[in-house]
Design an enzyme around this catalytic site. Sequence first.
Site, PDB file in Angstrom:
ATOM      1  N   HIS A 369       0.632  -0.944   0.005  1.00  0.00           N
ATOM      2  CA  HIS A 369      -0.256   0.299   0.263  1.00  0.00           C
ATOM      3  C   HIS A 369       0.999   1.403   0.087  1.00  0.00           C
ATOM      4  O   HIS A 369       0.517   1.899   1.141  1.00  0.00           O
ATOM      5  CB  HIS A 369      -0.955   0.312   1.477  1.00  0.00           C
ATOM      6  CG  HIS A 369      -1.900  -0.834   1.181  1.00  0.00           C
ATOM      7  ND1 HIS A 369      -1.778  -2.297   2.102  1.00  0.00           N
ATOM      8  CD2 HIS A 369      -3.275  -1.204   0.238  1.00  0.00           C
ATOM      9  CE1 HIS A 369      -2.871  -2.591   1.429  1.00  0.00           C
ATOM     10  NE2 HIS A 369      -3.731  -1.569   0.790  1.00  0.00           N
ATOM     11  N   ARG A 372       3.558   3.491  -5.619  1.00  0.00           N
ATOM     12  CA  ARG A 372       2.937   2.126  -6.605  1.00  0.00           C
ATOM     13  C   ARG A 372       1.865   1.794  -6.913  1.00  0.00           C
ATOM     14  O   ARG A 372       1.170   1.349  -7.754  1.00  0.00           O
ATOM     15  CB  ARG A 372       4.775   1.580  -6.473  1.00  0.00           C
ATOM     16  CG  ARG A 372       4.522   1.318  -8.016  1.00  0.00           C
ATOM     17  CD  ARG A 372       5.991   0.523  -8.015  1.00  0.00           C
ATOM     18  NE  ARG A 372       7.013   0.867  -7.381  1.00  0.00           N
ATOM     19  CZ  ARG A 372       7.789   1.322  -8.501  1.00  0.00           C
ATOM     20  NH1 ARG A 372       7.310   1.398  -9.707  1.00  0.00           N
ATOM     21  NH2 ARG A 372       8.964   1.810  -8.152  1.00  0.00           N
ATOM     22  N   HIS A 373       1.432   1.453  -5.825  1.00  0.00           N
ATOM     23  CA  HIS A 373      -0.273   0.627  -6.185  1.00  0.00           C
ATOM     24  C   HIS A 373      -1.256   1.785  -6.474  1.00  0.00           C
ATOM     25  O   HIS A 373      -1.932   2.064  -6.646  1.00  0.00           O
ATOM     26  CB  HIS A 373      -0.446   0.534  -4.285  1.00  0.00           C
ATOM     27  CG  HIS A 373      -1.972  -0.529  -4.153  1.00  0.00           C
ATOM     28  ND1 HIS A 373      -2.616  -1.532  -5.213  1.00  0.00           N
ATOM     29  CD2 HIS A 373      -2.787   0.462  -3.450  1.00  0.00           C
ATOM     30  CE1 HIS A 373      -4.232  -1.149  -4.781  1.00  0.00           C
ATOM     31  NE2 HIS A 373      -4.319  -0.174  -3.798  1.00  0.00           N
TER      32      HIS A 373
END
Length: 613
Positions: A369, A372-373
Site C-alpha cells: 500500500h 506505486r499501488h
Amino acid sequence: MSKRTRVSFDLGSIENLKVLIVDDDKTALKIAERSFNKNGYFNVETASSGQECLDKVKEEQYNLIVLDVYMEDMNGLDVLQNLRKDNNNMKTAIIMASSTEDMPIVFDSLKKGADEFIIKPITSNSLKNIWANVWKRKREQAILTKLDKKQQKVENTAKELFSLEQKLDKLKIEVDNAVETPLKAITDTITELLNKENNLDPKVKETLSKIISTLHSSDLYRPVISEILSDNNNNNNNNNNNEGRGSYTLDEQTKKWLSREIGYETSSNPEKRRLSISGNTILTKSQQLDPSDESLFENIEFVELSEDIKEKIRTWDFNVWKHDLDTLQSLILFMYEDLKIIQDFDLSVEQVKKFIYKCRTLYHQNPYHNFRHAFDVTHSIYIFLTKSGAANLLYPSDILPLILCGIGHDLDHPGKTNTYLIETYDNLALTYNDTSVLENYHCSKAFELLLSNPQTGLLRNFEKPQQKNIRSIMIDCILATDLSRTAESLSKIKSIVDQYDKENRDHRRYLCIGIMKSADLSNPARNFNISRMWGNVIQNEFFNQGDCEQKIGLEISPFMDRNDPNLEQMQMNFIDFLVIPIFTIINKIIPVEFCLENIINNRSMWEKLKNNT
C-alpha cells in the site's frame, strides 16, 4: 587453478550452507556476517569487491550469495549477470541488497536472475526464513520454466482453456445466484416509485429511502458467505439448497480469511483483543507533515515524458515496476490531461501538480500500500475509461471524482488491515466505530487536500452542488474498496446490467463503483510477471502485520505467518472469491475480456505452482 568444491542445493540444515556476502562497505559487511551467524549460518565468507566475488566463485561453489547493488569497482547488477552466465552458478541462490528500495532496481535485479531483494542494513530479523523462501522461489521458477515449455503444446493448452472456461462458467453461475435475488425487483420498484411520485408524503419517502439503503447493505448478503463457510455446506453436497451455487471444499486457513476479511468478523473472544503498543494509534504521515507548509512544494519535479512512454501508458501491458516514482508521478498528470479533466474543469496545472505530489508524500513506504499501488489503480481506471470505453457511458462530472479516487483511495495507509486496527482498538477504529475504518480515513484525508488545503484544493472554487456531487461519488467509490462491502458492490453493479442508462444518476454511480472496485483488485488481471510481483509484495506486507500480531499476543491472521507462507493459495482465494466475480459482472457493462484472459491464466499458473511446489 584448484578443483572447485561442490555443494548440495537441497533444502537442508542451514548451518551446512555456504554463504558469500559481497559488499565494499566494511561496516555493512560485518553487520551482515553477524546477522547470518545469529540466524544459524556458520559457514559464511565475505568479499569486499565484485571482482573478489568473481574470483572466489571460480574456486568455490556457494549455496547463497548476497550482493550489494552499489559497489565502486563493479556494479552489483554486472556481477549478477557475470555469475548467471556461468552454468555452474545457476543453482546458486543470489540475493541483491541495497540501502534503498528502488523498485525499478528491484525489478531489474529479479529480471536478471536474482532470487530475492533485501534492504540494508541486513538485520537478523530480515534473514528469518530467508533460505526457505529463496529455495521455494527457485523451485517455483524451475516449475514455471517447465510449464512454459508444456504450454507450447497446442493440445494441452486447448484442454486447459476448456477446463478453465468451465470453471469460469461455474463461478459466473455462483455469482449470479449470489446477487440475482428478488431484492433486485423490490429495489427497482421502490426506486421507480421515489423517482416518479412527487406527491409522496416526506415521511413515506424517508422510510422508502431507508428500505433501499438496507436492501443494498452487505448484511443481507452475509448468509451467502456464512453458507459457504459452514461445515454442513462442505460436507453435504447433496443438499438441495446448494443446487446451482456449487459446493466448496475450503481449508481452515481459507475459511478464516473469508470470515475475517470478507465476512469482516473480529475475534470471537473479546479478551484476545489487544490495545495498540503503548495505547497509541499507528503513526500516520499526516501527523508528521504540516499541510500548510509551503516548503513541501519547493522541490516538485515532474519529468518530461517521451512519446514512447505516452504510448505505453495507453496499454494494459504497461509495466509499473520498470519506472521510478518521479516518472509515475508525471504519468498521473499525463493521464489527467489525456482525459481532459484539467481542461474541462479549468483546473490550474500547478495546483494539480501540487495535489499529486502531496498525495505521493502521504503514502508510506509499505511493501504494497504505497504510491506505486495508487498509480497502478489510477492507471487501471484510466484504461477502463479509455480502452474499455467507460468514458462514453459517463459525464465529466463522474470521470473527475472517479480518477481522483485512484490516487486518493489509500492515502496515509499504515500497512495494516481493518481487522488489525479493530482488534487492537487503534484510534482510527475508535474514530470510525469499526466501520470501513481505513476507507473512511483515506476519504477524509483526500478531502482535506481537495477542499481544506489552499495549495492542493482542486475543488475549492467549485460551486457547492458540484462539490457535493463529487464528494458523494468519491465517498461511495472509496468505501466500496472495503473487502467487507464486496457483496453490496456486486449487488449494485448487477442491478444495472442489461439496462444501463447514462441519464440515470444511480446507474452512473454504480458503474463508477464497479470500475473503482475492479481497478483496486486488478493485480491478478495483469500479465503473470507483473501480477507475481504484486503477489510477493502483498505477502511481505502481510508478514509484517503477522509479526506485529505475534508481538502483541494476537492470533496471526490467515496468510500472514512468515513461518507458514502460502502465497499460491492466497492468490487463488483472492482470484476465486473477489477478482473473478467483480470482473465477470463489470464485463457485462464494459469490455474487459483482456483482463479476464489474464485472470484465468494467472489462476492456472498459481494452481500449478501450488501443486508442483
